[in-house]
Design an enzyme around this catalytic site. Structure first.
Site, PDB file in Angstrom:
ATOM      1  N   ALA A 100      35.394  29.211  33.411  1.00  0.00           N
ATOM      2  CA  ALA A 100      36.338  28.402  34.180  1.00  0.00           C
ATOM      3  C   ALA A 100      37.128  27.500  33.249  1.00  0.00           C
ATOM      4  CB  ALA A 100      35.617  27.554  35.218  1.00  0.00           C
ATOM      5  N   ASP A 101      38.400  27.332  33.554  1.00  0.00           N
ATOM      6  CA  ASP A 101      39.236  26.403  32.821  1.00  0.00           C
ATOM      7  C   ASP A 101      39.330  25.051  33.522  1.00  0.00           C
ATOM      8  OD1 ASP A 101      40.974  27.862  30.453  1.00  0.00           O
ATOM      9  OD2 ASP A 101      40.225  29.235  31.974  1.00  0.00           O
TER      10      ASP A 101
END
Length: 358
Positions: free
Chosen positions: A244-245
């Site tokens: 995930a960013d």
């Protein structure tokens, strides 16, 4: 030994130029903040944790070589540099979170009446170097927590994992997040196989994840993004694990484009879908994924392959780099360095109001 996305020593920083992988392993020197911004924007270094670490280390390198500046001037330079670095990639929150933490530290340090300019430099540099060590430690914890949880629900002795994009040593300071979970399963002798998507249009899976897996001799198969559904139907996938960013307070997750459709397909096939990321990727200031800014990349990433035009001339292009996966589709868990969490409990867990699953 895992690949290293960066090489750092006091006053020196180099990054593994990921635009040249898998054909050439070349470490590119980064002599300061401006060079780091360019390399991050050009995706020579990518992955939310790595972006933050490289950005902050570039500031440490430049501070180390700054001479004849008083404490106040050094602080102003550092704060302006952090603001600038945040603009290189807007979706990944880790750089912004790191900049916020460092800004608070710098504002306190510069006010210390007993410190000199040299003291200020040393303390800020040490603070940044500690971030490097913490990222590696956090990744190992993520790997361990994730592996144990997947095994606790598995119905077979060895498990098969499907992953997307690149979340390993090349995307972090070392070890990896989602790929860290895979590494931990492999180290335990409980990993049967990995399926990694090519991750169009930038091919991080084909170029980088496949490179890391073959480098460490982990059994792996590359598939196109459009093969994910049939792979889940026919290849006995135990779980899907992605990175995930940015993760919003409700558990909505921004990750490499293509993640959303993987979550939908996993739900259809009753395969648990996990998101592995450090708590630094969690942005509790955003109620939901609707507020996460999504970066759009240049059209030529779709229309060209290795500089060769492959699309019909004149066609329009839409190239979002990320998509948002609703928390309701994260049916496995969100894995951080603190443990394994239900998406709806993430905010309470990270603010200390609730315990994690395991």
């Amino acid at each position: 030994m895992a690949l290293q996305a960066l090489l750092y020593g006091r006053g020196r920083l180099s990054i593994l130029d990921q635009l040249q992988l898998p054909h050439r392993r070349h470490y590119r020197p980064v002599d300061g903040v401006s060079a780091a911004w360019t390399d991050i924007a050009a995706m020579r270094v990518r992955g939310a944790p790595a972006i933050a670490i490289v950005g902050c280390l570039s500031l440490a390198v430049e501070l180390h070589h700054r001479e004849d500046m008083d404490k106040e001037a050094l602080a102003s330079f550092a704060l302006e540099s952090l603001d600038y670095l945040v603009t290189a990639r807007p979706t990944a929150v880790n750089m912004a979170r790191a900049a916020q933490d460092l800004t608070q530290f710098i504002q306190l340090e510069v006010k210390r009446p007993d410190s000199t300019a040299d003291d200020f430099k040393e303390n800020v540099i040490c603070r940044i170097e500690a971030m490097l060590e913490k990222d590696i430690s956090d990744n190992r914890s993520i790997g361990s927590h994730g592996a144990q949880h997947i095994l606790s629900t598995a119905t077979t002795d060895k498990v098969t994992i499907l992953t997307h994009c690149n979340t390993g040593s090349l995307a972090t300071a070392g070890y990896g997040t989602a790929l860290g979970v895979i590494r931990s399963l492999w180290a335990l002798g409980r990993l049967e196989h990995v399926y990694c998507t090519e991750t169009r249009p930038y091919n991080q899976g084909a170029r980088l994840t496949a490179y890391e897996l073959t480098y460490e001799q982990i059994p792996a198969t590359l598939i196109t993004d459009s093969m994910a559904a049939v792979a889940m139907k026919e290849k006995h996938i135990t779980a899907v694990v992605v990175g995930a960013d940015r993760i919003a307070a409700n558990g909505d997750t921004a990750n490499k484009v293509g993640t959303y459709q993987l979550a939908i397909v996993a739900l259809h096939h009753h395969i648990p879908f996990y998101v592995a990321a450090p708590s630094q990727s969690c942005d509790l200031s955003l109620d939901s994924g609707h507020h996460i800014p999504v970066e759009e990349r240049p059209a030529n990433e779709l229309t060209h392959v290795n500089g060769v035009h492959v699309a019909a001339p004149g066609v329009g292009v839409w190239n979002p780099a990320f998509d948002i996966t609703p928390h309701s589709l994260i049916t496995g868990a969100i894995i951080t360095e603190f443990g394994v969490h239900h998406p709806q409990d993430l905010q309470e867990v990270l603010t200390g109001k609730k315990q994690h699953i395991s």
